[in-house]
Design an enzyme around this catalytic site. Sequence first.
Site, PDB file in Angstrom:
ATOM      1  N   THR A  13       0.830  -1.210   0.000  1.00 60.31           N
ATOM      2  CA  THR A  13       0.000   0.000   0.000  1.00 60.31           C
ATOM      3  C   THR A  13       0.869   1.267   0.000  1.00 60.31           C
ATOM      4  O   THR A  13       0.759   2.113  -0.887  1.00 60.31           O
ATOM      5  CB  THR A  13      -0.915  -0.007   1.252  1.00 60.31           C
ATOM      6  OG1 THR A  13      -1.635  -1.231   1.255  1.00 60.31           O
ATOM      7  CG2 THR A  13      -1.885   1.149   1.247  1.00 60.31           C
ATOM      8  N   VAL A  14       1.724   1.383   0.995  1.00 59.36           N
ATOM      9  CA  VAL A  14       2.483   2.630   1.157  1.00 59.36           C
ATOM     10  C   VAL A  14       3.588   2.756   0.097  1.00 59.36           C
ATOM     11  O   VAL A  14       3.798   3.840  -0.477  1.00 59.36           O
ATOM     12  CB  VAL A  14       3.081   2.728   2.588  1.00 59.36           C
ATOM     13  CG1 VAL A  14       3.802   4.046   2.779  1.00 59.36           C
ATOM     14  CG2 VAL A  14       1.985   2.565   3.639  1.00 59.36           C
ATOM     15  N   LYS A  45       9.243  -8.981  -1.284  1.00 61.11           N
ATOM     16  CA  LYS A  45       9.390 -10.388  -0.912  1.00 61.11           C
ATOM     17  C   LYS A  45       9.262 -11.260  -2.152  1.00 61.11           C
ATOM     18  O   LYS A  45      10.040 -12.175  -2.384  1.00 61.11           O
ATOM     19  CB  LYS A  45       8.275 -10.713   0.076  1.00 61.11           C
ATOM     20  CG  LYS A  45       8.735 -11.527   1.248  1.00 61.11           C
ATOM     21  CD  LYS A  45       7.515 -11.839   1.975  1.00 61.11           C
ATOM     22  CE  LYS A  45       7.404 -12.077   3.318  1.00 61.11           C
ATOM     23  NZ  LYS A  45       6.255 -12.032   4.037  1.00 61.11           N
ATOM     24  N   GLY A 134      -0.740   8.969   9.362  1.00 62.69           N
ATOM     25  CA  GLY A 134      -0.575   8.818   7.910  1.00 62.69           C
ATOM     26  C   GLY A 134      -0.138  10.078   7.206  1.00 62.69           C
ATOM     27  O   GLY A 134       1.004  10.528   7.354  1.00 62.69           O
ATOM     28  N   ILE A 136      -1.083  13.218   7.581  1.00 66.73           N
ATOM     29  CA  ILE A 136      -1.089  14.511   8.283  1.00 66.73           C
ATOM     30  C   ILE A 136       0.337  14.834   8.755  1.00 66.73           C
ATOM     31  O   ILE A 136       0.953  14.021   9.442  1.00 66.73           O
ATOM     32  CB  ILE A 136      -2.023  14.473   9.524  1.00 66.73           C
ATOM     33  CG1 ILE A 136      -3.435  14.028   9.119  1.00 66.73           C
ATOM     34  CG2 ILE A 136      -2.049  15.813  10.221  1.00 66.73           C
ATOM     35  CD1 ILE A 136      -4.380  13.849  10.315  1.00 66.73           C
ATOM     36  N   GLY A 187      -9.710  -2.110   3.999  1.00 67.95           N
ATOM     37  CA  GLY A 187      -8.269  -2.046   4.284  1.00 67.95           C
ATOM     38  C   GLY A 187      -7.937  -1.121   5.447  1.00 67.95           C
ATOM     39  O   GLY A 187      -6.787  -0.760   5.641  1.00 67.95           O
ATOM     40  N   LYS A 205       1.334   5.058  18.257  1.00 66.46           N
ATOM     41  CA  LYS A 205       1.431   6.407  17.696  1.00 66.46           C
ATOM     42  C   LYS A 205       1.486   7.450  18.825  1.00 66.46           C
ATOM     43  O   LYS A 205       2.181   8.459  18.721  1.00 66.46           O
ATOM     44  CB  LYS A 205       0.230   6.668  16.775  1.00 66.46           C
ATOM     45  CG  LYS A 205       0.232   5.764  15.528  1.00 66.46           C
ATOM     46  CD  LYS A 205      -1.118   5.794  14.820  1.00 66.46           C
ATOM     47  CE  LYS A 205      -1.186   4.916  13.592  1.00 66.46           C
ATOM     48  NZ  LYS A 205      -2.560   4.722  13.085  1.00 66.46           N
ATOM     49  N   GLY A 302      -3.829   4.759   3.943  1.00 66.97           N
ATOM     50  CA  GLY A 302      -4.076   4.624   2.503  1.00 66.97           C
ATOM     51  C   GLY A 302      -2.826   4.913   1.698  1.00 66.97           C
ATOM     52  O   GLY A 302      -1.869   5.514   2.197  1.00 66.97           O
TER      53      GLY A 302
END
Length: 432
Positions: A13-14, A45, A134, A136, A187, A205, A302
């Site tokens: 995703t990232v 991987k 994420g 911000i 997700g 966090k 996301g």
Amino acid sequence: MKELQVGIFGLGTVGSGTVDILTNNKEIIQTSTTTPVRVKTVCVKDTSKQRKVNLHGSKLTSDPNDILDDPEIDIVVEVMGGIEYSKSVIEQAFKKGKHVVSANKDLIALYGKELTDMARKHNCHFFFEAAVAGGIPILRALQFSLIGNQIQKIGGIINGSTNYILTRMQVEELSLDKIIDDAKRLGYLEADPSADLEGYDAARKCAILASIAFNNLVTFDQVYVSGINNITLEDIKYAKNLGYTIKLLAIAENTESGIVARVHPCLIPSSHPLAGVMYSFNAVYVICDKLGETMFYGKGAGDLPTGSAVVNDIASIAKNISFNQKPEYGYKILNESRVLSIDEQSFSYYLRLNVQKNLINISDVLNIFDKYKITIKTLDKFEKKQNGNSSLDYIITTGTSLEESFNKAVKEIEDLSSINCKAKIIRIERGL
Ligand code: NAP
Ligand code: HSE
């Protein structure tokens, strides 16, 4: 002009979001960095997997040494997740003089200071903006944009999946179980949903936020944590009647007696800006001595939102290299205040007692609160019919009490012969 070469570990995703932004916003990025930035190699991987981004000629490999041993690679981006392997990749990168960007909250919450010490030793830049909220830019704001302020308190909605669940419970009056599958499908939930539902993701966090905001090391295990598993539709409705919204908040506070770092469901006034943060959005509300109150709002997860934070870190490093800036680190541990236990803190409470009709004398309950000098702010009674049985829900909100005293009072209340269940307790957050 020399191009800066990036090696990325992870193309999920990232990683995909990061590659997308670096490719599609290349010119915009270069206006800031002056130096062009290019993804030279991506390590995954399984190289045979179908990928959703075009790598435009970057090498795809499963051999970490294609990045770590490549002297041309200046910046290593770790977006794999997990602890031990990622830590070892980052350590090897520092040893080779490579700068590092990571989005790995689990790793930073445990080893942020250790890895920063190593980055410092090797004179490498080390950023991890995407690890908290994420997209911000909250860590950067705490580190670079509030200089001149003493940061006093932070209240954050920093777990998108639980905020999504609580919002849908509130808006659609659905139970938590009915929403979990949607949160998985979209997700939002981690592979192990308990990390979100039990509050651990937000606690990680919170540890990072508190460490950076107060220049005081706070580790994951020092954060008090309680998740949303026990929040029911009834609580959400009763809270609403009282003018409150239930949110899973991460609270970090710098007090005279020590650092507060806690994650738990809270009742907050429905008029508070944090109460209006809906669905998977994140927000971090910061109280400082000079600026006053400020709120950072946006997408906490996301591909593109998180990729945006990773790219900003890469660009900051590129810029620092171009302008010969020395590294500056988020983890500057200058203070050694202790982290307060939850028992040492004081709260107002929402308490729900479900009792058999006609069995309870509520004055027995009130006498116990009185004994512990806990004031009652509101007391409401609702009849509840369930499976043909009728019972009463007493909803009590209290004045401020030390958590330890409150728990003793609740224990005595639960031990009353007329009470047939455990009390439901949610703290009311008043100081934001
Ligand atoms: P993901 O979608 O599961 O992707 C992980 C990637 O890492 C995959 O490409 C995988 O390769 C690769 N990988 C795993 N083990 C590897 C290994 N031993 N060697 C090389 N590559 C390996 O994860 P993600 O959601 O992108 O999350 C990445 C990190 O960002 C995590 O630390 C996460 O906590 C953090 N983060 C995520 C979000 C988010 O919205 N997802 C937000 C903030 C922070 P294959 O593709 O070949 O399997
Ligand atoms: N599971 C996390 C959340 C993903 O719900 O916020 C982003 O860290």
